[in-house]
Design a protein around this motif. Structure first.
Motif, PDB file in Angstrom:
ATOM      1  N   MET A  52       0.924  -1.210  -0.085  1.00  0.00           N
ATOM      2  CA  MET A  52       0.041  -0.069  -0.159  1.00  0.00           C
ATOM      3  C   MET A  52       0.820   1.293   0.015  1.00  0.00           C
ATOM      4  N   MET A  53       2.123   1.181   0.586  1.00  0.00           N
ATOM      5  CA  MET A  53       2.807   2.597   0.937  1.00  0.00           C
ATOM      6  C   MET A  53       3.768   2.469  -0.175  1.00  0.00           C
ATOM      7  N   LYS A  54       4.002   1.661  -1.074  1.00  0.00           N
ATOM      8  CA  LYS A  54       5.008   1.825  -2.107  1.00  0.00           C
ATOM      9  C   LYS A  54       4.702   2.884  -3.110  1.00  0.00           C
ATOM     10  N   PRO A  55       3.572   2.853  -3.619  1.00  0.00           N
ATOM     11  CA  PRO A  55       3.431   3.897  -4.626  1.00  0.00           C
ATOM     12  C   PRO A  55       3.473   5.429  -4.183  1.00  0.00           C
ATOM     13  N   TYR A  56       3.345   5.660  -2.962  1.00  0.00           N
ATOM     14  CA  TYR A  56       3.534   7.032  -2.377  1.00  0.00           C
ATOM     15  C   TYR A  56       4.987   7.331  -1.930  1.00  0.00           C
ATOM     16  N   GLN A  57       5.810   6.481  -2.054  1.00  0.00           N
ATOM     17  CA  GLN A  57       7.367   6.579  -1.599  1.00  0.00           C
ATOM     18  C   GLN A  57       7.716   7.861  -2.635  1.00  0.00           C
ATOM     19  N   LEU A  58       8.675   8.584  -2.179  1.00  0.00           N
ATOM     20  CA  LEU A  58       9.538   9.566  -2.865  1.00  0.00           C
ATOM     21  C   LEU A  58      10.643   8.971  -3.709  1.00  0.00           C
ATOM     22  N   SER A  59      10.790   9.486  -4.761  1.00  0.00           N
ATOM     23  CA  SER A  59      12.098   8.591  -5.457  1.00  0.00           C
ATOM     24  C   SER A  59      13.378   9.417  -4.829  1.00  0.00           C
ATOM     25  N   GLU A  62      13.450  13.206  -5.653  1.00  0.00           N
ATOM     26  CA  GLU A  62      12.582  13.945  -5.139  1.00  0.00           C
ATOM     27  C   GLU A  62      12.969  14.098  -3.800  1.00  0.00           C
TER      28      GLU A  62
END
Length: 135
Positions: A52-59, A62
């Motif tokens: 669930m959290m993987k898509p919202y992590q910053l590159s 960023e």
């Protein structure tokens, strides 16, 4: 049934090893339940949370920009330190004579202080030993 009463009671009190409810399943192979429940209870929620959290992590780029906005003085200090370390290791690789001389001085200098090896015996001996050490 020629089995005595005491033998039947003894047989009834022992758990059947194939169908023991605490450690084995009905099929006969043993997987302890408590560690199984702990494993399922920790790995499954952790995996779901990660997904669930993987898509919202910053590159990484960023994250670097955000750190530079929030903490510019720390970022600058870290860059200076990393540049110094990079230069230090470059000098080590090229065997810079100035740096080799510094290493040699540090290696052969010792502690720089006198450490007494004997106990203090009397009032005048401490001064004598200090004078001997200076020579």
């Amino acid at each position: 049934a020629n089995i005595s009463w005491s033998a039947s009671v003894a047989r009834a009190s022992l758990p059947d090893p194939i169908h023991c409810p605490r450690t084995m399943s009905r099929r006969g192979f043993g997987i302890p339940r408590y560690p199984l429940y702990l494993t399922i209870g920790t790995i499954v929620p952790s995996a779901l949370l990660y997904m669930m959290m993987k898509p919202y992590q910053l590159s990484e780029e960023e994250m670097r920009r955000e750190m530079e906005k929030k903490y510019p003085h720390i970022v600058q200090k870290q860059r200076e330190q990393s540049d110094k370390m990079r230069e230090f290791f470059k000098k080590m690789r090229t065997q810079d004579p100035e740096q080799e001389e510094t290493f040699r001085k540090v290696l052969y200098s010792g502690k720089g202080g006198f450490k007494r090896q004997e106990k203090y015996d009397g009032p005048g001996q401490q001064d004598e030993k200090a004078e001997e050490a200076k020579k």
